[in-house]
Design an enzyme around this catalytic site. Structure first.
Site, mmCIF file in Angstrom:
data_model
loop_
_atom_site.group_PDB
_atom_site.id
_atom_site.type_symbol
_atom_site.label_atom_id
_atom_site.label_comp_id
_atom_site.label_asym_id
_atom_site.label_seq_id
_atom_site.Cartn_x
_atom_site.Cartn_y
_atom_site.Cartn_z
ATOM 1 N N TYR A 1 5.951 -16.502 -2.676
ATOM 2 C CA TYR A 1 4.619 -16.328 -2.074
ATOM 3 C C TYR A 1 3.846 -17.645 -2.072
ATOM 4 O O TYR A 1 3.146 -17.969 -1.107
ATOM 5 C CB TYR A 1 3.822 -15.259 -2.838
ATOM 6 C CG TYR A 1 4.314 -13.859 -2.569
ATOM 7 C CD1 TYR A 1 3.892 -13.151 -1.448
ATOM 8 C CD2 TYR A 1 5.213 -13.238 -3.430
ATOM 9 C CE1 TYR A 1 4.352 -11.866 -1.198
ATOM 10 C CE2 TYR A 1 5.683 -11.951 -3.185
ATOM 11 C CZ TYR A 1 5.246 -11.284 -2.068
ATOM 12 O OH TYR A 1 5.712 -10.015 -1.822
ATOM 13 N N ASP B 1 -2.335 -7.034 -9.715
ATOM 14 C CA ASP B 1 -1.310 -7.480 -8.765
ATOM 15 C C ASP B 1 -0.595 -8.696 -9.328
ATOM 16 O O ASP B 1 -1.158 -9.417 -10.158
ATOM 17 C CB ASP B 1 -1.916 -7.816 -7.400
ATOM 18 C CG ASP B 1 -0.829 -7.854 -6.332
ATOM 19 O OD1 ASP B 1 -0.435 -6.789 -5.841
ATOM 20 O OD2 ASP B 1 -0.336 -8.955 -6.023
ATOM 21 N N ARG C 1 -1.652 3.450 -3.830
ATOM 22 C CA ARG C 1 -0.713 3.858 -2.787
ATOM 23 C C ARG C 1 -0.771 5.329 -2.376
ATOM 24 O O ARG C 1 -1.184 5.627 -1.290
ATOM 25 C CB ARG C 1 0.726 3.493 -3.181
ATOM 26 C CG ARG C 1 0.990 2.006 -2.997
ATOM 27 C CD ARG C 1 2.448 1.725 -3.003
ATOM 28 N NE ARG C 1 2.756 0.435 -2.383
ATOM 29 C CZ ARG C 1 3.959 -0.067 -2.309
ATOM 30 N NH1 ARG C 1 4.978 0.584 -2.793
ATOM 31 N NH2 ARG C 1 4.159 -1.217 -1.721
ATOM 32 N N ARG D 1 4.634 1.312 -9.103
ATOM 33 C CA ARG D 1 3.533 1.371 -8.146
ATOM 34 C C ARG D 1 2.841 2.734 -8.127
ATOM 35 O O ARG D 1 2.277 3.152 -7.114
ATOM 36 C CB ARG D 1 4.017 0.987 -6.735
ATOM 37 C CG ARG D 1 4.748 -0.351 -6.658
ATOM 38 C CD ARG D 1 3.872 -1.529 -7.039
ATOM 39 N NE ARG D 1 2.642 -1.583 -6.291
ATOM 40 C CZ ARG D 1 2.526 -2.152 -5.097
ATOM 41 N NH1 ARG D 1 3.537 -2.728 -4.549
ATOM 42 N NH2 ARG D 1 1.378 -2.179 -4.483
ATOM 43 N N ARG E 1 -10.348 3.336 -3.509
ATOM 44 C CA ARG E 1 -10.064 2.115 -2.737
ATOM 45 C C ARG E 1 -11.113 1.911 -1.647
ATOM 46 O O ARG E 1 -11.564 0.799 -1.398
ATOM 47 C CB ARG E 1 -8.666 2.225 -2.109
ATOM 48 C CG ARG E 1 -8.260 1.081 -1.204
ATOM 49 C CD ARG E 1 -7.890 -0.150 -2.003
ATOM 50 N NE ARG E 1 -7.500 -1.251 -1.134
ATOM 51 C CZ ARG E 1 -8.332 -2.170 -0.678
ATOM 52 N NH1 ARG E 1 -9.609 -2.111 -0.971
ATOM 53 N NH2 ARG E 1 -7.901 -3.161 0.070
#
Ligand code: CP3
Length: 343
Positions: A149, A73, A27, A23, A36
C-alpha cells in the site's frame, strides 16, 4: 477466568473450539452500518474511542463469540508515520505513494504514539466491558502487506510493489526496518492497553516465488515476532499469511507465531500432518460458503470441525466476512461449531 481462545493459542486442546470471524467488526451488521453512517470519515471513526469500542463490541453482543477484534485498520500505521491516507467510498484506501529513499525520510515516528493513542483508549474501553472469558485481539498489517500500500498507494494487483522490491533492496530494507519497529511498538501498546493477543495480517502473501516469500514474508514476520517478544515476552501472536497456506509448514516454525491462520485453499488434514498435532491453527471457512448457507455450509463447518478435533484449533473464516453475509447463516455456523462441544 481462563479464556478458551488463549488456552488454545497456548497449544492446549480445549473442550470447546473457540470461534471468531475475521472482519467481524464492520461490514455486515445493520447496527454497524447505522454507526458508520454517523461517522462520515472512516479514519476519524477509527480514532474515535467510543465509536470504535462500540463497533468492536457489536458482533460479540450479537453472536456471543469468543473474541472481539479492535475496530481499526492496518493503514493507521503509515498514517501515524505521516503518509497521506484516505478511504474512498466504493474504492478503498488511497495513499500518496512512497517509493524512493528520499520519500522514506518523510515517514517519521515523532507523532506515532500520540496519533494512535485513541486506538489504545478504545481497547481500554472494550476491555472494561468485555466479559472476562472473552479474548480481545489487537492487530497490525504485516510489513510486506503494508509496503504494497505504501509503495503503490492502493491495493489490488501488487506487480508494481513486487518489481520495486526486487529492483530496490536498499529501499526495501529501510522500509522493512521501519515497519518492523513501528508494528512491534503498535502491537505492544495494544497489549498494554488490554488486548489479550494480536494478529498480524499478511493479506498479500500470495503470488510470490520461494525466494520472494522468504525475503518479503517470512523474514520480516520473523523479525516482527522476535521484536515484539523482546518488548513483551509473553505476547501471543496469530500470523495470517493469506494465499500462502501451502507454505504454512515454513511460515509457522520459521516465524515463531503461536498460531497460523489458514485461507480457504488450505487442506486442513494435510496441514495438520505437516505441522503436527501440537501446533495451533486458525481457519478456514470460505466466506462465500457462509453467504450461500444451507447444507453446503453445514458440511463445510463439519469438515473443519472434524480436523479441529486433532489439535488446538481456532474456528474462523479463510478471509474476512463479506458485507452481504446473512446474519442467520452466521448463527447457523456458530450453532454447528458449538454442537461439537465436548466431543
Ligand atoms: O473486524 C474488523 O473489521 C476490525 C477492523 C478491521 C478493518 N480493517 C476495518 C475496516 C480490520 C482487522 C481490517 C484489516 C485490514 N484492512 C486488512 C487485512 C485484512 C484483509 O481484509 O485482508 C486490509 C488489507 C485492510 C486495508 C483496507 N481497509 C481495505 C482494503 C479497505 C477497503 C475495503 C474493505 O475491506 O472494506 C479498508 C477499509 C475498511 N477497514 C473498512 C472497515 C470497516 C470499510 C471502510 C468504510 O466503511 O468505508
Amino acid at each position: 477466568m481462563k479464556k478458551v481462545l488463549i488456552e488454545t493459542l497456548e497449544g492446549n486442546k480445549t473442550k470447546r473450539v473457540p470461534i471468531w470471524m475475521m472482519r467481524q467488526a464492520g461490514r455486515h451488521l445493520p447496527e454497524y452500518k447505522e454507526l458508520r453512517a454517523r461517522n462520515k470519515s472512516f479514519l476519524d471513526f477509527c480514532y474515535a474511542p467510543a465509536a470504535a469500542a462500540e463497533a468492536t463490541l457489536q458482533p460479540v453482543r450479537r453472536y456471543d463469540i469468543d473474541a472481539a477484534i479492535i475496530f481499526s485498520d492496518i493503514l493507521v500505521i503509515p498514517h501515524a508515520l505521516g503518509q497521506f491516507v484516505d478511504f474512498k467510498e466504493g474504492i478503498g484506501p488511497i495513499l500518496e505513494p512512497i517509493n524512493t529513499l528520499e520519500g522514506l525520510k518523510t515517514l517519521e515516528g515523532s507523532k506515532f504514539a500520540a496519533r494512535l493513542a485513541p486506538v489504545y483508549e478504545a481497547i481500554e474501553r472494550v476491555r472494561g466491558t468485555l466479559d472476562a472469558e472473552k479474548t480481545l485481539l489487537g492487530f497490525c498489517g504485516a510489513p510486506w502487506t503494508l509496503a504494497t500500500y505504501i509503495i503503490q498507494g492502493k491495493g489490488g494487483n501488487r506487480d508494481v510493489a513486487k518489481i520495486h522490491a526486487l529492483q530496490n533492496p536498499e529501499f526495501m530494507n529501510e522500509l522493512f526496518d521501519m515497519l518492523i519497529e513501528y508494528c512491534a511498538l503498535h502491537l505492544a501498546a495494544q497489549l498494554d492497553a488490554g488486548a489479550d493477543a494480536v494478529q498480524i495480517f499478511e493479506s498479500w502473501a500470495e503470488d510470490l516465488n520461494d525466494e520472494c516469500f522468504q525475503n518479503l514474508v517470512i523474514e520480516p514476520n520473523r523479525k516482527l515476532v522476535a521484536r515484539l517478544r523482546e518488548l513483551r515476552p509473553n505476547a501471543k501472536i496469530i500470523g495470517f499469511p493469506r494465499g500462502a497456506s501451502h507454505r504454512a509448514k515454513y511460515y509457522y516454525p520459521q516465524t515463531g507465531v503461536n498460531a497460523v491462520g489458514l485461507d480457504i485453499s488450505a487442506d486442513l488434514k494435510t496441514i495438520r500432518s505437516e505441522l503436527g498435532n501440537e501446533a495451533c491453527i486458525q481457519g478456514n471457512l470460505d466466506p462465500l460458503v457462509l453467504v450461500a448457507g444451507g447444507d453446503g455450509l453445514k458440511r463445510a463447518v463439519e469438515n473443519i470441525m472434524e480436523t479441529a478435533a486433532l489439535g488446538p484449533h481456532i474456528f474462523n473464516l479463510g478471509h474476512g466476512i463479506v458485507p452481504q453475509t446473512p446474519i442467520d447463516n452466521v448463527i447457523e455456523m456458530i450453532k454447528t461449531v458449538r454442537s461439537f462441544e465436548g466431543k
